[in-house]
Motif scaffolding. Sequence first.
Motif, short mmCIF file in Angstrom:
data_model
loop_
_atom_site.label_atom_id
_atom_site.label_comp_id
_atom_site.label_asym_id
_atom_site.label_seq_id
_atom_site.Cartn_x
_atom_site.Cartn_y
_atom_site.Cartn_z
N GLU A 237 8.21 -7.12 19.98
CA GLU A 237 7.46 -5.89 19.75
C GLU A 237 8.42 -4.72 19.61
OE1 GLU A 237 3.85 -3.23 21.72
OE2 GLU A 237 4.58 -5.02 22.74
N ALA A 238 8.28 -3.99 18.51
CA ALA A 238 9.13 -2.82 18.27
C ALA A 238 8.71 -1.68 19.18
CB ALA A 238 9.06 -2.41 16.81
N GLY A 239 9.71 -1.02 19.78
CA GLY A 239 9.42 0.11 20.65
C GLY A 239 9.84 1.44 20.07
N ALA A 240 10.88 1.43 19.25
CA ALA A 240 11.37 2.65 18.62
C ALA A 240 12.20 2.28 17.41
CB ALA A 240 12.20 3.47 19.61
N VAL A 241 12.31 3.23 16.47
CA VAL A 241 13.05 2.99 15.23
C VAL A 241 13.91 4.22 14.94
CG1 VAL A 241 12.89 2.47 12.76
CG2 VAL A 241 11.18 1.55 14.34
N LYS A 242 15.13 3.98 14.45
CA LYS A 242 16.03 5.07 14.09
C LYS A 242 16.85 4.66 12.88
CE LYS A 242 19.84 7.91 15.83
NZ LYS A 242 20.78 8.14 16.96
N ARG A 243 17.00 5.59 11.92
CA ARG A 243 17.88 5.36 10.78
C ARG A 243 19.10 6.27 10.89
NH1 ARG A 243 17.31 3.13 5.50
NH2 ARG A 243 15.02 2.97 5.71
N ASP A 244 20.27 5.65 10.84
CA ASP A 244 21.52 6.41 10.92
C ASP A 244 21.80 7.15 9.63
OD1 ASP A 244 22.03 5.62 13.47
OD2 ASP A 244 23.46 4.04 12.94
N GLY A 245 22.82 8.01 9.67
CA GLY A 245 23.22 8.74 8.49
C GLY A 245 23.72 7.83 7.38
N ASP A 246 24.25 6.63 7.73
CA ASP A 246 24.74 5.71 6.71
C ASP A 246 23.63 4.83 6.15
OD1 ASP A 246 24.21 3.94 8.74
OD2 ASP A 246 26.25 3.13 8.89
N GLY A 247 22.39 5.04 6.62
CA GLY A 247 21.25 4.29 6.11
C GLY A 247 20.84 3.10 6.95
N THR A 248 21.65 2.71 7.92
CA THR A 248 21.31 1.56 8.75
C THR A 248 20.11 1.89 9.65
OG1 THR A 248 23.60 0.82 8.79
CG2 THR A 248 22.15 -0.05 10.50
N VAL A 249 19.16 0.95 9.70
CA VAL A 249 17.97 1.12 10.53
C VAL A 249 18.16 0.32 11.82
CG1 VAL A 249 15.48 0.83 10.67
CG2 VAL A 249 16.53 1.36 8.48
N HIS A 250 17.86 0.94 12.95
CA HIS A 250 17.95 0.29 14.25
C HIS A 250 16.54 0.19 14.83
CE1 HIS A 250 22.36 0.96 14.26
NE2 HIS A 250 22.03 2.07 13.63
N ILE A 251 16.07 -1.01 15.05
CA ILE A 251 14.75 -1.23 15.66
C ILE A 251 14.97 -1.69 17.09
CG2 ILE A 251 12.57 -2.47 15.55
CD1 ILE A 251 14.67 -2.55 12.48
N THR A 252 14.58 -0.86 18.04
CA THR A 252 14.73 -1.20 19.44
C THR A 252 13.46 -1.90 19.91
OG1 THR A 252 16.16 0.71 19.81
CG2 THR A 252 15.20 -0.35 21.76
N LEU A 253 13.59 -3.14 20.36
CA LEU A 253 12.43 -3.88 20.85
C LEU A 253 12.09 -3.43 22.27
CD1 LEU A 253 13.38 -7.47 19.60
CD2 LEU A 253 12.17 -5.65 18.40
N THR A 254 10.88 -3.76 22.70
CA THR A 254 10.46 -3.36 24.04
C THR A 254 11.29 -4.04 25.12
OG1 THR A 254 8.74 -5.07 23.92
CG2 THR A 254 8.09 -2.81 23.36
N THR A 255 12.01 -5.09 24.76
CA THR A 255 12.91 -5.76 25.71
C THR A 255 14.25 -5.05 25.81
OG1 THR A 255 13.75 -7.20 23.94
CG2 THR A 255 11.87 -8.01 25.23
N GLY A 256 14.49 -4.08 24.93
CA GLY A 256 15.76 -3.39 24.91
C GLY A 256 16.71 -3.89 23.84
N GLU A 257 16.44 -5.05 23.30
CA GLU A 257 17.28 -5.60 22.23
C GLU A 257 17.14 -4.76 20.97
OE1 GLU A 257 17.82 -9.78 19.73
OE2 GLU A 257 16.28 -9.61 21.27
#
Length: 479
Positions: A237-257
């Motif tokens: 389950e996705a808990g948060a999403v962030k896109r860096d300045g270089d375009g990479t998307v980081h999806i933080t799961l509710t487990t922290g991964e």
Amino acid sequence: MSDHMYDVIVIGAGPVGENVADRVVQGGLSAAIVERELVGGECSYWACMPTKALLRSTAALRAARQVSGSREAVTGGVDVAAVLRRRDSFASHWKDDGQVSWLDSAGIKLYRGQGRISSTRVVEVTDESGRVTSLTARHAVVVATGSAALLPDLPGLREARPWSSREAAAATTVPGRLAIIGGGVVASEMATAFAALGSAVTLMARDGVLPLAEPHAGVQVTESLREAGVSVRLGAEAGAVKRDGDGTVHITLTTGEVVEADEVLVAVGRTPNTQDIGLDAVGLTPGDWLTVDDTLRVIGDDGELLADGWLYAAGDVNRRVLLTHQGKYQARAVGDAIVARAQGEAVDDSQWGRHVATADERAVPQVIFTEPEIASVGLTAAAAEAAGIRIRVVDYDLGAIAGSALHAEGYRGHARMVVDEDRKVIVGFTLVGPDVAELLHAATIAVVGEVSIDRLWHAVPAYPTVSEVWLRLLEAYGR
């Protein structure tokens, strides 16, 4: 403001709206249709047609590799650029000239702009310049505005500029890494498509893969996706999403991964396109799904027909079944009902009457174009039991059919028949395997026609075809 009058006004020129308008015109009424985007709607440009075009080329290549003789002729992989060009052609290059020409030929008047109900039987259309045209319907207004991708309220998601099904269907390049939030039909099909086109796909399926299908179907698709290199994360389950300045998307799961990707596709459901169509002017809530009776007349919050039954809703917007072919089925029913009422004729609202959409309840066919394909109609075993039906489930290995072995070497598939034991008729049918979509309509006819098991013994399948599974299922059921 200018005023114009028609017998019927349709808001939304997707496949449902087009069919409503065409049906009433064929019945002798005049019709106007209002569209704020492209005539032809979601299915033509961002859903059914382009997505299946994305899937078809790789499916054909996979099929060739499953048969000796053709396998040896395959000397390379899929041509991604050619796949995208073919997809573009099926989306008409996102131009609606052909659809507009068809409206003209059918005698349907098109108004481009945002349509809003302003009062009883009145729709105001605001075009791009801000000019407002008032349309009045003598008999009916039909809402056929469809649905849009649901964007959940996840921290950072909107700012990360995620893909919805639209961006996935119209992608001009294949991302190196694609993360997909969701495990339903869109998520599974796009995981299949982009993995075959070269993406490293991560599928985060909180509720499992295809949770509304028969369980064995989801299991087979999960296994196939993993064999194709997809990282299937069940329960993630996705808990948060962030896109860096270089375009990479980081999806933080509710487990922290954290899952990293170049693009993230969100496919967790749909929301009705009713936010800005004037529902509040007639006592309804903007942004809500519309409740309808079996002839598709809108029912108000009090459970009663709105006013004198002049407002109808067809297609996704009534949330009965979010499938194009069911929406077009509704369109035919509602068009005929409007014509009958306008001409003072009786409306046939019996169980399988001409003017009702009762097939939406227990006889809906659906194909999921994953690998393997899933073709189903009617109820799953769980849904039938929940409906209080006393059932018997009959399963058969589709790969054990002689026609399956001829169709593809190592054919893997499964067939399930759900029988109402009190009436001795089929109420559900699911096929899983390569190219099973083309077998589905026989099952649909059996379910809709309530053909008895005894009668089906006399429907002899041709040999050697995959359709021989019908005989094997009946043999497994017994007389």
